[in-house]
Design a protein around this motif. Structure first.
Motif, PDB file in Angstrom:
ATOM      1  N   GLU A 193      -1.838  11.173   6.774  1.00 57.12           N
ATOM      2  CA  GLU A 193      -0.799  11.658   6.412  1.00 57.12           C
ATOM      3  C   GLU A 193      -0.382  12.759   7.239  1.00 57.12           C
ATOM      4  O   GLU A 193       0.767  12.852   7.854  1.00 57.12           O
ATOM      5  CB  GLU A 193      -0.786  12.318   5.244  1.00 57.12           C
ATOM      6  CG  GLU A 193      -0.889  11.434   4.001  1.00 57.12           C
ATOM      7  CD  GLU A 193      -0.987  11.907   2.618  1.00 57.12           C
ATOM      8  OE1 GLU A 193      -1.098  13.329   2.821  1.00 57.12           O
ATOM      9  OE2 GLU A 193      -1.828  11.155   1.820  1.00 57.12           O
ATOM     10  N   TRP A 215       0.858  -1.218  -0.062  1.00 58.68           N
ATOM     11  CA  TRP A 215       0.056   0.069   0.015  1.00 58.68           C
ATOM     12  C   TRP A 215       0.889   1.175  -0.015  1.00 58.68           C
ATOM     13  O   TRP A 215       1.914   1.248   0.717  1.00 58.68           O
ATOM     14  CB  TRP A 215      -0.809   0.018   1.093  1.00 58.68           C
ATOM     15  CG  TRP A 215      -1.726  -0.987   1.469  1.00 58.68           C
ATOM     16  CD1 TRP A 215      -1.583  -2.366   2.199  1.00 58.68           C
ATOM     17  CD2 TRP A 215      -2.935  -1.339   0.573  1.00 58.68           C
ATOM     18  NE1 TRP A 215      -2.565  -3.196   2.084  1.00 58.68           N
ATOM     19  CE2 TRP A 215      -3.431  -2.697   1.132  1.00 58.68           C
ATOM     20  CE3 TRP A 215      -3.824  -0.852  -0.311  1.00 58.68           C
ATOM     21  CZ2 TRP A 215      -4.497  -3.411   0.345  1.00 58.68           C
ATOM     22  CZ3 TRP A 215      -4.799  -1.386  -0.791  1.00 58.68           C
ATOM     23  CH2 TRP A 215      -5.205  -2.495  -0.461  1.00 58.68           C
ATOM     24  N   SER A 216       0.632   2.281  -0.648  1.00 55.75           N
ATOM     25  CA  SER A 216       1.287   3.389  -0.681  1.00 55.75           C
ATOM     26  C   SER A 216       1.378   4.042   0.466  1.00 55.75           C
ATOM     27  O   SER A 216       2.194   4.856   1.021  1.00 55.75           O
ATOM     28  CB  SER A 216       0.616   4.530  -1.776  1.00 55.75           C
ATOM     29  OG  SER A 216      -0.640   4.746  -1.594  1.00 55.75           O
ATOM     30  N   ASP A 270      -8.355  -0.621  -5.065  1.00 56.08           N
ATOM     31  CA  ASP A 270      -8.788   0.722  -5.063  1.00 56.08           C
ATOM     32  C   ASP A 270      -9.784   1.209  -3.876  1.00 56.08           C
ATOM     33  O   ASP A 270      -9.804   1.851  -3.073  1.00 56.08           O
ATOM     34  CB  ASP A 270      -9.226   1.092  -6.418  1.00 56.08           C
ATOM     35  CG  ASP A 270      -8.373   1.010  -7.485  1.00 56.08           C
ATOM     36  OD1 ASP A 270      -7.228   1.048  -6.990  1.00 56.08           O
ATOM     37  OD2 ASP A 270      -8.682   1.120  -8.575  1.00 56.08           O
ATOM     38  N   LYS A 329       2.050   7.625   2.137  1.00 60.17           N
ATOM     39  CA  LYS A 329       0.969   8.782   1.566  1.00 60.17           C
ATOM     40  C   LYS A 329      -0.231   7.996   0.890  1.00 60.17           C
ATOM     41  O   LYS A 329       0.104   6.968   0.272  1.00 60.17           O
ATOM     42  CB  LYS A 329       1.530   9.928   1.149  1.00 60.17           C
ATOM     43  CG  LYS A 329       2.782  10.717   1.618  1.00 60.17           C
ATOM     44  CD  LYS A 329       3.169  11.808   0.743  1.00 60.17           C
ATOM     45  CE  LYS A 329       4.218  12.747   1.600  1.00 60.17           C
ATOM     46  NZ  LYS A 329       4.684  13.804   0.797  1.00 60.17           N
ATOM     47  N   TYR A 330      -1.373   8.544   0.819  1.00 65.90           N
ATOM     48  CA  TYR A 330      -2.305   8.048   0.104  1.00 65.90           C
ATOM     49  C   TYR A 330      -2.247   8.511  -1.647  1.00 65.90           C
ATOM     50  O   TYR A 330      -1.492   9.554  -1.771  1.00 65.90           O
ATOM     51  CB  TYR A 330      -3.674   8.777   0.181  1.00 65.90           C
ATOM     52  CG  TYR A 330      -4.164   8.434   1.700  1.00 65.90           C
ATOM     53  CD1 TYR A 330      -4.497   7.100   1.860  1.00 65.90           C
ATOM     54  CD2 TYR A 330      -4.536   9.097   2.838  1.00 65.90           C
ATOM     55  CE1 TYR A 330      -4.964   6.336   3.293  1.00 65.90           C
ATOM     56  CE2 TYR A 330      -5.165   8.609   4.150  1.00 65.90           C
ATOM     57  CZ  TYR A 330      -5.304   7.348   3.981  1.00 65.90           C
ATOM     58  OH  TYR A 330      -5.744   6.625   5.334  1.00 65.90           O
ATOM     59  N   ASP A 331      -2.490   7.692  -2.272  1.00 61.69           N
ATOM     60  CA  ASP A 331      -2.320   7.800  -3.667  1.00 61.69           C
ATOM     61  C   ASP A 331      -3.704   8.336  -3.948  1.00 61.69           C
ATOM     62  O   ASP A 331      -4.738   7.622  -4.046  1.00 61.69           O
ATOM     63  CB  ASP A 331      -2.087   6.191  -4.413  1.00 61.69           C
ATOM     64  CG  ASP A 331      -2.143   6.565  -5.897  1.00 61.69           C
ATOM     65  OD1 ASP A 331      -2.616   7.635  -6.304  1.00 61.69           O
ATOM     66  OD2 ASP A 331      -1.652   5.742  -6.552  1.00 61.69           O
ATOM     67  N   LYS A 332      -3.734   9.600  -4.424  1.00 68.36           N
ATOM     68  CA  LYS A 332      -5.294  10.276  -4.685  1.00 68.36           C
ATOM     69  C   LYS A 332      -5.947   9.751  -5.714  1.00 68.36           C
ATOM     70  O   LYS A 332      -7.168   9.503  -5.857  1.00 68.36           O
ATOM     71  CB  LYS A 332      -5.044  11.901  -4.952  1.00 68.36           C
ATOM     72  CG  LYS A 332      -4.481  12.367  -3.468  1.00 68.36           C
ATOM     73  CD  LYS A 332      -4.477  13.981  -3.623  1.00 68.36           C
ATOM     74  CE  LYS A 332      -4.193  14.743  -2.307  1.00 68.36           C
ATOM     75  NZ  LYS A 332      -4.186  16.023  -2.268  1.00 68.36           N
ATOM     76  N   SER A 334      -6.823   2.536 -15.768  1.00 69.60           N
ATOM     77  CA  SER A 334      -6.461   1.814 -14.880  1.00 69.60           C
ATOM     78  C   SER A 334      -7.135   0.324 -15.235  1.00 69.60           C
ATOM     79  O   SER A 334      -8.181   0.344 -15.860  1.00 69.60           O
ATOM     80  CB  SER A 334      -6.839   1.941 -13.586  1.00 69.60           C
ATOM     81  OG  SER A 334      -5.728   2.986 -13.126  1.00 69.60           O
ATOM     82  N   GLN A 388      -5.830   6.580  -6.767  1.00 65.69           N
ATOM     83  CA  GLN A 388      -6.324   5.517  -6.463  1.00 65.69           C
ATOM     84  C   GLN A 388      -7.521   5.475  -5.745  1.00 65.69           C
ATOM     85  O   GLN A 388      -8.569   4.940  -5.763  1.00 65.69           O
ATOM     86  CB  GLN A 388      -5.366   4.525  -5.498  1.00 65.69           C
ATOM     87  CG  GLN A 388      -5.737   3.305  -4.953  1.00 65.69           C
ATOM     88  CD  GLN A 388      -4.555   2.435  -4.333  1.00 65.69           C
ATOM     89  OE1 GLN A 388      -4.048   3.025  -3.178  1.00 65.69           O
ATOM     90  NE2 GLN A 388      -4.422   0.997  -4.745  1.00 65.69           N
TER      91      GLN A 388
END
Length: 293
Positions: free
Chosen positions: A260, A53-54, A246, A61-64, A236, A66
């Motif tokens: 974050e 997971w990112s 996702d 950090k979150y993958d925006k 994707s 995703q």
């Protein structure tokens, strides 16, 4: 002599712990064999599959991108049964949407409001300050529509669902800061429907076998999503595996949108403590430099 005795006792203690752990492993293996022979099973049958997971780790950090795809999966698939009553529309700005986009998104929903001047409740289009509405009027209606089992609310599901990892894994988790048990579980559950049940596992009528379900060998929810069910605009892959990744990430964000900021604050605190410790040491060294010992 004392050091020798202490060393021998330490070795004996370590050896004892090793023997105990080996015995526990043998008992666990024996229990697994007994389970195959119709003994009382332990759930989940399979441990959740650990994913990359990112947002994992102290600097994750979150993958925006995703998260936006996960929101799309939730709204087009999951929201038909699952509410998210603790998440307001305005928090979607954290996914990278503008205020106007959030307002337009909220307007797609209707919420109950009131009472009005006549003392009656009424429905209106949602605004950013409203929360995601439930697809059912109440808990009883949700249960009645799902064979007596009301679908859980998804607001905190990624924090509430997490399989306990046994020894010695949980020891390493302290140092790796593993906190992704919920997303790992959700991902595994969504991708675990295609496995066939073993011969000794009985699946009750109206339920669906899933070896990653935490409470039984099967659950009432049928496989919720399939390939190409949700169209992605960013190119994707439109596969169950990608959908599961996702929406699991999105549900983690819904449960902890300030992750974050929390990690950033924690890092700053650790840096401060390291510097403060160094200053304390230097102060002590300076104060006692001219003192006789």
């Amino acid at each position: 002599m004392k050091k020798l005795v202490a060393g021998i006792l330490s070795l004996a203690l370590v050896a004892g712990l090793g023997i105990s752990f080996a015995t526990a492993q043998e008992d666990h293996a024996a229990a697994g064999g007994a389970e195959a022979e119709h003994a009382t099973p332990h759930y989940p049958i399979h441990k959740p599959k650990e994913q990359d997971w990112s947002f994992a780790g102290p600097f994750g950090k979150y993958d925006k991108g995703q998260l936006q795809r996960g929101l799309k999966v939730y709204t087009e698939v999951c929201s038909a049964c699952h509410s998210m009553s603790l998440v307001s529309f305005r928090t979607l700005e954290g996914l990278g949407y503008s205020e106007a986009q959030v307002k337009a998104f909220a307007a797609n929903y209707e919420v109950e409001d009131g009472p009005n001047s006549d003392g009656e409740m009424f429905t209106r289009k949602a605004v950013p300050s409203d929360y995601f509405p439930s697809p059912y009027a109440n808990h009883e209606a949700a249960a009645a529509s799902n064979n007596g089992a009301a679908p859980p609310d998804f607001s905190l599901i990624a924090k509430a669902r997490g399989i306990t990892r046994g020894f010695p894994q949980f020891v390493f988790d302290i140092f790796t800061q593993y906190q992704e048990g919920g997303p790992d579980y959700i991902y595994s559950l969504l991708t675990g429907y295609d496995e066939e049940p073993p011969a000794h596992v009985e699946v009750a009528e109206g339920t669906h076998y899933n070896p990653y379900f935490a409470n039984a060998a099967a659950l009432a929810m049928a496989k919720p999503i399939s390939d190409d069910q949700v169209t992605y605009d960013d190119g994707s892959p439109q596969t169950v595996d990608q959908y599961a990744h996702d929406v699991s990430a999105f549900l983690m964000w819904a449960a902890e949108p300030h992750l974050e900021d929390r990690k950033r604050t924690g890092f700053m605190v650790m840096v401060f403590l390291v510097i403060f410790t160094g200053l304390i040491y230097l102060t002590k060294k300076s104060v006692y430099a001219n003192k006789e010992h």
